[in-house]
Design a protein around this motif. Sequence first.
Motif, short mmCIF file in Angstrom:
data_model
loop_
_atom_site.label_atom_id
_atom_site.label_comp_id
_atom_site.label_asym_id
_atom_site.label_seq_id
_atom_site.Cartn_x
_atom_site.Cartn_y
_atom_site.Cartn_z
N GLU A 13 2.58 4.64 -9.17
CA GLU A 13 1.20 5.14 -9.26
C GLU A 13 0.58 5.09 -7.87
N GLU A 14 -0.59 5.74 -7.74
CA GLU A 14 -1.24 5.74 -6.43
C GLU A 14 -2.03 4.45 -6.23
N ARG A 15 -1.85 3.84 -5.06
CA ARG A 15 -2.63 2.65 -4.68
C ARG A 15 -3.20 2.88 -3.28
N ILE A 16 -4.53 2.81 -3.16
CA ILE A 16 -5.17 2.97 -1.85
C ILE A 16 -5.32 1.58 -1.24
N TYR A 17 -4.60 1.33 -0.15
CA TYR A 17 -4.63 0.00 0.47
C TYR A 17 -5.00 0.11 1.94
N ARG A 18 -5.72 -0.92 2.41
CA ARG A 18 -5.90 -1.07 3.85
C ARG A 18 -4.63 -1.70 4.41
N LEU A 19 -4.20 -1.23 5.59
CA LEU A 19 -3.06 -1.85 6.26
C LEU A 19 -3.56 -2.40 7.59
N ARG A 20 -3.45 -3.70 7.76
CA ARG A 20 -3.95 -4.33 8.99
C ARG A 20 -2.74 -4.81 9.79
N CYS A 21 -2.54 -4.18 10.96
CA CYS A 21 -1.42 -4.58 11.81
C CYS A 21 -1.80 -5.84 12.59
N VAL A 22 -0.80 -6.66 12.86
CA VAL A 22 -1.03 -7.89 13.64
C VAL A 22 -1.53 -7.55 15.05
N GLU A 23 -1.31 -6.29 15.47
CA GLU A 23 -1.77 -5.85 16.79
C GLU A 23 -3.25 -5.46 16.78
N ALA A 24 -3.97 -5.75 15.70
CA ALA A 24 -5.42 -5.53 15.63
C ALA A 24 -5.83 -4.07 15.50
N TRP A 25 -5.00 -3.27 14.83
CA TRP A 25 -5.48 -1.95 14.40
C TRP A 25 -5.21 -1.83 12.91
N SER A 26 -5.88 -0.89 12.27
CA SER A 26 -5.75 -0.78 10.82
C SER A 26 -5.88 0.67 10.35
N MET A 27 -5.39 0.89 9.14
CA MET A 27 -5.43 2.21 8.52
C MET A 27 -5.79 2.02 7.05
N VAL A 28 -6.14 3.13 6.39
CA VAL A 28 -6.29 3.14 4.93
C VAL A 28 -5.29 4.17 4.42
N ILE A 29 -4.35 3.72 3.55
CA ILE A 29 -3.21 4.56 3.20
C ILE A 29 -3.09 4.71 1.68
N PRO A 30 -2.98 5.94 1.19
CA PRO A 30 -2.74 6.15 -0.24
C PRO A 30 -1.24 6.09 -0.55
N TRP A 31 -0.78 4.92 -0.96
CA TRP A 31 0.64 4.75 -1.27
C TRP A 31 0.95 5.25 -2.68
N ILE A 32 2.21 5.55 -2.92
CA ILE A 32 2.71 5.72 -4.28
C ILE A 32 3.71 4.59 -4.48
N GLY A 33 3.49 3.77 -5.49
CA GLY A 33 4.39 2.63 -5.68
C GLY A 33 4.17 1.96 -7.01
N PHE A 34 4.98 0.92 -7.24
CA PHE A 34 4.86 0.18 -8.50
C PHE A 34 4.88 -1.31 -8.18
N PRO A 35 4.26 -2.12 -9.05
CA PRO A 35 4.23 -3.55 -8.75
C PRO A 35 5.65 -4.12 -8.70
N LEU A 36 5.92 -4.91 -7.68
CA LEU A 36 7.21 -5.58 -7.56
C LEU A 36 7.48 -6.43 -8.80
N ARG A 37 6.39 -6.92 -9.41
CA ARG A 37 6.50 -7.76 -10.60
C ARG A 37 7.36 -7.10 -11.69
N LYS A 38 7.16 -5.77 -11.85
CA LYS A 38 7.90 -5.06 -12.90
C LYS A 38 9.41 -5.17 -12.68
N LEU A 39 9.81 -5.05 -11.41
CA LEU A 39 11.23 -5.16 -11.09
C LEU A 39 11.72 -6.58 -11.33
#
Lengths: 209, 322
Positions: free
Chosen positions: B135-161
């Motif tokens: 499913e689509e998940r909109i997440y912020r991605l914060r790099c350790v180098e102090a920049w960030s993005m907002v990314i619409p991923w397609i994925g599933f919870p690792l829990r299900k696996l």
Amino acid sequence: MITTNKFFIKWFPILLHIACLLPIPWLIFDAWRGNLSADPIRAAILRTGKIALELLVLSLMCTPLNRYFGFKPALRARRILGDYSFLYVCLHFAIIVSLDYGFNLQFISTELLQRPYALVGLATGLLLIPLAITSFKPWPKRLGKNWKRLHRLVYLIVLLDALHFILSVKQGVIEPYLWMGLVIFLLVLRIPPIQRLLSGNTPEEAAIS
Amino acid sequence: MNNLDPSEVTPRRLYLSRRQFIGAASATVAGALALAACKGNVPSTDTANPPSAGAATDSASPPSAGVSTDELGDPLTSYQDVTHYNNYYEFSTNKEAVAKLAEDFPISPWSVEVSGLVNNPKAYSIEDFQKFEPEERIYRLRCVEAWSMVIPWIGFPLRKLLEEVQPTGEAKYVQFTTLYDPKTMPARGAEFYNWPYVEGLRLDEAMHNLTILATGLYGQPLPNQNGAPIRLVVPWKYGFKSIKAIVKIELVNYQPSTLWMQAGPDEYGFYANVNPNVDHPRWSQSIERRIGEVGRRKTLLFNGYENEVASLYEGMDLNKDF
């Protein structure tokens, strides 16, 4: 010989000015074309900083070029290169304060004033100011012998500049260490016993100046 | 020494014009850069295909996301920026070079071995993961180098696996491994790291609903440079925890030693939770640049997912377990 060619003597400084200014329209063009990555502000900061270091190192090459290779026009290039290095330091600083930190003094003070790379960079830039100002007339004459003493500060400044580069990269990046090596080499060439050793083996015309 | 020939003095006009020149040059460069930086906020000008509705994983359709902002109201980072600014050292340390170098990376066939302290060890193909209903998940991605993005991923919870393979009672951590294949992954500038890339999570972190395995972004299959065919996304941790091109997931009873912990023990901890109060030794983590923006913004504790994940770390000293 090329260095005595009238045409060359006339055009060398002009070409040098053009070469030193060219990175500015180039940077604007790249920004306009979207060639500066997803983080163009960072890219511009890195690029202006690098050019400032390159020009400062080039200015340090002028005296040895004249001394050991008899390339006299290098002496005229020295001041020009140093001043343009200062111009790029100004750009570097202006971009950091305005676009990178949006004039947010709180951000600037927490990030910039607490980080070794930033402090060293700030010191480098501040120390360059008196040299840039006194590189123009009437200061060389007005300061006389002290002018030369003052401008020996550049040896410290260029070391700080290379250190600033080293401190600002991730571990494992070797480029800044190569710059530090080059800087140290150019400084070693200025140690009097080394100068004498090297001059003894060079053509007479080079030893005169 | 102070007697001065008037002709030696720089005319005031020229003297001032130098200052004006520096000012004008700065302003021009700044203006051009501001435009360049803001361009990222308008994805439709960056990509040939403007975003449209729909989140089907279909390579024929243009990059698109179901929504245009994250839950905090911040706009998505453009598809162009998400896919051309990649920290993926298996290909190159140069973020802009990764997209090109990863172009021909073979992602099919692909197998993910799930093993270790589990009752049902199994090798999954990428097609097998469809049953977990990405499913689509909109997440912020914060790099350790102090920049960030907002990314619409397609994925599933690792829990299900994990629920399918059933970790045993001894399992305490999950260890992930990236493919190691120098023939297709040149690792330019990063030849001497201790490959392969290894990452890890505590089991409760891995079971958290926010933790996903992503197979796509912007409604399309995951581009190679973003970690195809399958990667981890843990949005409250620094980006390097979100390991790419996974070939092995092992349940273990020890805390995994990750590639970055080995490369810089003082700089990269096992937890690597986004935390504005714990600085990187060489730079501040209290602020960040959102890609596409001018200036910087404050970094949020746990990258803004504090309500969801803070309970995982109750009683822990986050300065020590950074």
